[in-house]
Design a protein around this motif. Structure first.
Motif, mmCIF file in Angstrom:
data_model
loop_
_atom_site.group_PDB
_atom_site.id
_atom_site.type_symbol
_atom_site.label_atom_id
_atom_site.label_comp_id
_atom_site.label_asym_id
_atom_site.label_seq_id
_atom_site.Cartn_x
_atom_site.Cartn_y
_atom_site.Cartn_z
ATOM 1 N N ARG A 159 37.227 42.554 34.574
ATOM 2 C CA ARG A 159 36.753 41.202 34.305
ATOM 3 C C ARG A 159 37.786 40.195 34.795
ATOM 4 O O ARG A 159 38.992 40.405 34.635
ATOM 5 C CB ARG A 159 36.533 40.988 32.808
ATOM 6 C CG ARG A 159 35.398 41.773 32.200
ATOM 7 C CD ARG A 159 35.400 41.627 30.690
ATOM 8 N NE ARG A 159 35.312 40.233 30.269
ATOM 9 C CZ ARG A 159 35.482 39.829 29.011
ATOM 10 N NH1 ARG A 159 35.772 40.719 28.063
ATOM 11 N NH2 ARG A 159 35.389 38.540 28.703
ATOM 12 N N MET A 160 37.297 39.134 35.391
ATOM 13 C CA MET A 160 38.221 38.069 35.774
ATOM 14 C C MET A 160 38.798 37.429 34.518
ATOM 15 O O MET A 160 38.108 37.367 33.483
ATOM 16 C CB MET A 160 37.496 37.024 36.629
ATOM 17 C CG MET A 160 36.499 36.181 35.871
ATOM 18 S SD MET A 160 35.706 34.923 36.902
ATOM 19 C CE MET A 160 34.412 35.917 37.646
ATOM 20 N N PRO A 161 40.050 36.984 34.563
ATOM 21 C CA PRO A 161 40.594 36.242 33.420
ATOM 22 C C PRO A 161 39.741 35.000 33.165
ATOM 23 O O PRO A 161 39.054 34.521 34.073
ATOM 24 C CB PRO A 161 42.001 35.859 33.876
ATOM 25 C CG PRO A 161 42.307 36.762 35.020
ATOM 26 C CD PRO A 161 41.003 37.084 35.670
ATOM 27 N N THR A 175 38.308 38.048 42.678
ATOM 28 C CA THR A 175 39.422 38.603 41.914
ATOM 29 C C THR A 175 39.652 40.039 42.360
ATOM 30 O O THR A 175 38.704 40.823 42.466
ATOM 31 C CB THR A 175 39.124 38.587 40.403
ATOM 32 O OG1 THR A 175 38.652 37.285 40.027
ATOM 33 C CG2 THR A 175 40.373 38.923 39.601
ATOM 34 N N THR A 176 40.896 40.379 42.637
ATOM 35 C CA THR A 176 41.258 41.733 43.078
ATOM 36 C C THR A 176 41.663 42.588 41.881
ATOM 37 O O THR A 176 42.364 42.118 40.978
ATOM 38 C CB THR A 176 42.421 41.670 44.086
ATOM 39 O OG1 THR A 176 42.027 40.845 45.190
ATOM 40 C CG2 THR A 176 42.766 43.056 44.613
ATOM 41 N N LYS A 218 47.820 39.622 45.050
ATOM 42 C CA LYS A 218 48.140 39.678 43.626
ATOM 43 C C LYS A 218 46.869 39.973 42.845
ATOM 44 O O LYS A 218 45.889 39.232 42.917
ATOM 45 C CB LYS A 218 48.745 38.360 43.169
ATOM 46 C CG LYS A 218 49.266 38.400 41.743
ATOM 47 C CD LYS A 218 49.968 37.101 41.378
ATOM 48 C CE LYS A 218 50.508 37.148 39.948
ATOM 49 N NZ LYS A 218 51.209 35.885 39.589
ATOM 50 N N PRO A 219 46.851 41.083 42.060
ATOM 51 C CA PRO A 219 45.635 41.427 41.308
ATOM 52 C C PRO A 219 45.410 40.507 40.113
ATOM 53 O O PRO A 219 46.319 39.801 39.660
ATOM 54 C CB PRO A 219 45.912 42.867 40.853
ATOM 55 C CG PRO A 219 47.398 42.967 40.792
ATOM 56 C CD PRO A 219 47.927 42.070 41.880
ATOM 57 N N ASN A 220 44.146 40.511 39.635
ATOM 58 C CA ASN A 220 43.748 39.769 38.428
ATOM 59 C C ASN A 220 43.994 38.269 38.529
ATOM 60 O O ASN A 220 44.214 37.605 37.515
ATOM 61 C CB ASN A 220 44.471 40.323 37.191
ATOM 62 C CG ASN A 220 44.253 41.809 37.005
ATOM 63 O OD1 ASN A 220 43.120 42.282 37.070
ATOM 64 N ND2 ASN A 220 45.335 42.559 36.815
ATOM 65 N N ASP A 281 34.381 31.027 32.451
ATOM 66 C CA ASP A 281 33.717 32.319 32.609
ATOM 67 C C ASP A 281 34.745 33.438 32.723
ATOM 68 O O ASP A 281 35.843 33.237 33.261
ATOM 69 C CB ASP A 281 32.814 32.322 33.846
ATOM 70 C CG ASP A 281 31.977 33.590 33.943
ATOM 71 O OD1 ASP A 281 31.565 34.106 32.896
ATOM 72 O OD2 ASP A 281 31.744 34.070 35.069
ATOM 73 N N SER A 282 34.369 34.605 32.195
ATOM 74 C CA SER A 282 35.217 35.786 32.285
ATOM 75 C C SER A 282 34.330 37.023 32.472
ATOM 76 O O SER A 282 34.497 38.031 31.797
ATOM 77 C CB SER A 282 36.062 35.929 31.012
ATOM 78 O OG SER A 282 36.893 37.077 31.097
#
Length: 569
Positions: A159-161, A175-176, A218-220, A281-282
């Motif tokens: 899930r994206m932050p 988002t990676t 950079k992830p997340n 949103d997340s």
């Protein structure tokens, strides 16, 4: 995207025939104002297609508006318009955007936003309406996939932050994420986790190549990404409004881990038509995977048309995209097998089919939807997979209805733009060199990188130092105006120029945008000169949009697509 198991069978007998005439068939949407864009009151981003029915897809018992519509002759008139069918204090005309009851089928409604259902009491959550609306179905289907309950199956939720949604209508956020890399796995299913139902339109999950560029991402960390992320081009999961998730058949899985994708990019499309500034949103996906590998690695192949324009006010506009015999011959290393297929258009889409053609003869329809419904996507699954051989043709035909539009509609990423794609889940993945086989207007994309496209030496002609093109530019400069005035001496020059193989038809349009991308003033003046006499000679290289913003939008999408073609190929 493809394994939402929705099945709808029309029962053509008895009372059903009588019921279905009440604004259930697509043709009855045209009889009332805004009949094709009525939002569902409790399912954000859904459209209520059967306006006169209690079921949003248009079947079964009538709602109060449907009963009035049937009683008053199945047509929009002052009597139906002034009625308040749902007894919520607003007339049917006010709710449907025709408060003065002046709309006809030949006109555009007075209002096309803030439309409400004339058969559903509003405000939806008010105490006065709750009891009256008890019949309204607000449930969204859940994925049925037995495999995810097997003991060997694990899952991970990505899930994206929590991220602020911009107050613009269309936004793409990427988002990676890192996937489990402590083993060799097959991903066999995915289920959406929707945090904000008011903005989430669709999500694509892309597998990434194991490159230095991907490793340094950079992830997340969500970032705006209209054109995606470099080296992350392979679709392995899709969700859109109306889908419950994705469940792979037992013959295949998507390879992740030490021998597959180690990193993925989740692309989320937010649709914020009200331009609200308070949304966050997340959302994300739950991925199910197993170390018990299946017989084949799978892939998602995209076919159809990657650029087109739709003129306004038409009951039918057909768009055809072809993965040509030549393209499949170069892009397939061996036969592939289609297990699942899905059509994809937006809200102007009416019909779509995908055909398999071999040696000029149609073998079969892969999909054929006579009544396409964006909110109720149909999954076409095949117990016996369909074989596609190198040299076969895959033809995608989309039919759109633009009677509600005043301006041109273009291919694009936004909800109010349109698409004409087919998505095919295929195996074995190793037999596909590229998972993208579409047309740019009538030209198969794989042919655009060839040195000669339909007789035009494209690489040579798009070189500004090329003597032939230089001579052509000088002729236009000496004989034509750049301020929309058609000079008589210009016509003879343009007659010769417009007959050149690199200057007419879809090839001419493709060359035009290749050249405009160079941002050279001489090219801009050259095309202004050509278009100065387009009305007189009826040879405009592109349709005439109705506004400057439409022309800018069209140029944006074409240039964006040309960049994608150059990047992917």
């Amino acid at each position: 995207m493809f394994v939402y198991d929705y099945r709808f069978v029309m029962k053509l007998c008895g009372l059903t025939i009588v019921i279905n005439v009440a604004v259930g068939f697509p043709r009855f949407q045209d009889v009332i104002p805004n009949g094709d864009k009525l939002p569902h009151p409790c399912k954000p981003n859904y459209i209520w297609h059967g306006v006169g029915h209690r079921a949003d897809r248009g079947e079964g018992p009538l709602n109060d508006f449907g009963k009035d519509f049937l009683r008053l002759g199945k047509k929009w008139n002052k009597s139906l318009c002034q009625l308040d069918s749902d007894k919520d204090g607003r007339s049917n005309g006010e709710e449907l955007g025709d408060p003065d009851c002046i709309w006809t089928r030949e006109t555009i409604p007075q209002r096309q936003n803030n439309i409400t259902h004339p058969g559903v009491c509003d405000p939806w959550e008010s105490e006065e309406c709750k009891k009256q609306n008890a019949w309204v179905d607000c449930d969204i289907d859940e994925l049925k996939c037995a495999a995810i309950h097997e003991t060997s199956v694990m899952n991970i939720t990505i899930r994206m932050p929590e991220t602020k949604v911009p107050n613009t209508e269309t936004n793409y956020m990427c988002t990676t994420f890192d996937l489990p890399s402590d083993g060799d796995f097959h991903m066999i299913a995915s289920v959406p986790y929707i945090d904000n139902i008011y903005v989430m339109h669709h999500m694509l999950l892309f597998g990434c190549e194991d490159t230095d560029y991907v490793k340094q991402i950079k992830p997340n960390k969500p970032e705006s990404c209209l054109m995606g992320v470099k080296d992350c081009n392979d679709i392995i999961s899709v969700w859109t409004v109306g889908y419950a998730g994705q469940c792979a058949l037992k013959e295949f899985g998507f390879r992740i881990g030490v021998k597959g994708y180690k990193r993925v990019v989740l692309q989320a499309h937010w649709n914020n038509p009200e331009l609200k500034n308070s949304y966050f949103d997340s959302s994300g996906l739950t991925l199910y995977y197993t170390h018990k590998l299946r017989p084949n690695d799978a892939a998602v192949m995209r076919i159809g048309s990657s650029y087109f324009e739709l003129p306004p006010g038409r009951s039918e506009v057909e768009v055809v995209g072809t993965c040509s015999s030549q393209c499949s011959k170069t892009q397939l290393k061996g036969p592939i097998y289609i297990t699942t297929a899905g059509n994809h258009m937006h809200y102007l889409g009416e019909k779509q089919k995908i055909e398999l053609i071999r040696n000029g003869t149609k073998i079969q329809d892969i999909t054929n939807e006579e009544h396409y419904n964006y909110d109720k996507p149909v999954t076409h699954s095949f117990k016996i997979p369909i074989e596609v051989q190198p040299g076969d043709e895959l033809k995608t035909t989309c039919v759109f209805k633009t009677t509600s539009k005043l301006n041109y509609t273009y291919y694009g990423q936004g909800t109010n733009d349109e698409m004409c794609y087919g998505f095919l889940i295929i195996y074995p993945a190793k037999n596909v060199k590229r998972k993208f086989c579409t047309s740019w207007k009538s030209i198969p994309v794989c042919e655009l990188k060839a040195p000669i496209v339909r007789g035009c030496q494209t690489a040579k002609f798009t070189n500004l130092s090329n003597p032939e093109f230089t001579e052509m530019r000088n002729a236009v400069k000496d004989h034509c105006s750049t301020n929309d005035t058609c000079l008589e001496k210009c016509k003879d020059q343009l007659t010769i120029i417009n007959n050149h193989t690199c200057m007419n038809g879809d090839v001419g349009l493709y060359i035009k945008y290749r050249l405009i991308k160079l941002n050279d003033p001489s090219v801009t003046d050259f095309y202004h000169g050509i278009e100065s006499c387009s009305k007189e000679l009826k040879t405009n290289l592109s349709p005439a949009p109705t506004s400057k913003s439409s022309r800018i939008l069209q140029l944006h999408f074409v240039v964006m697509f040309v960049c994608i073609v150059m990047f992917i190929t």
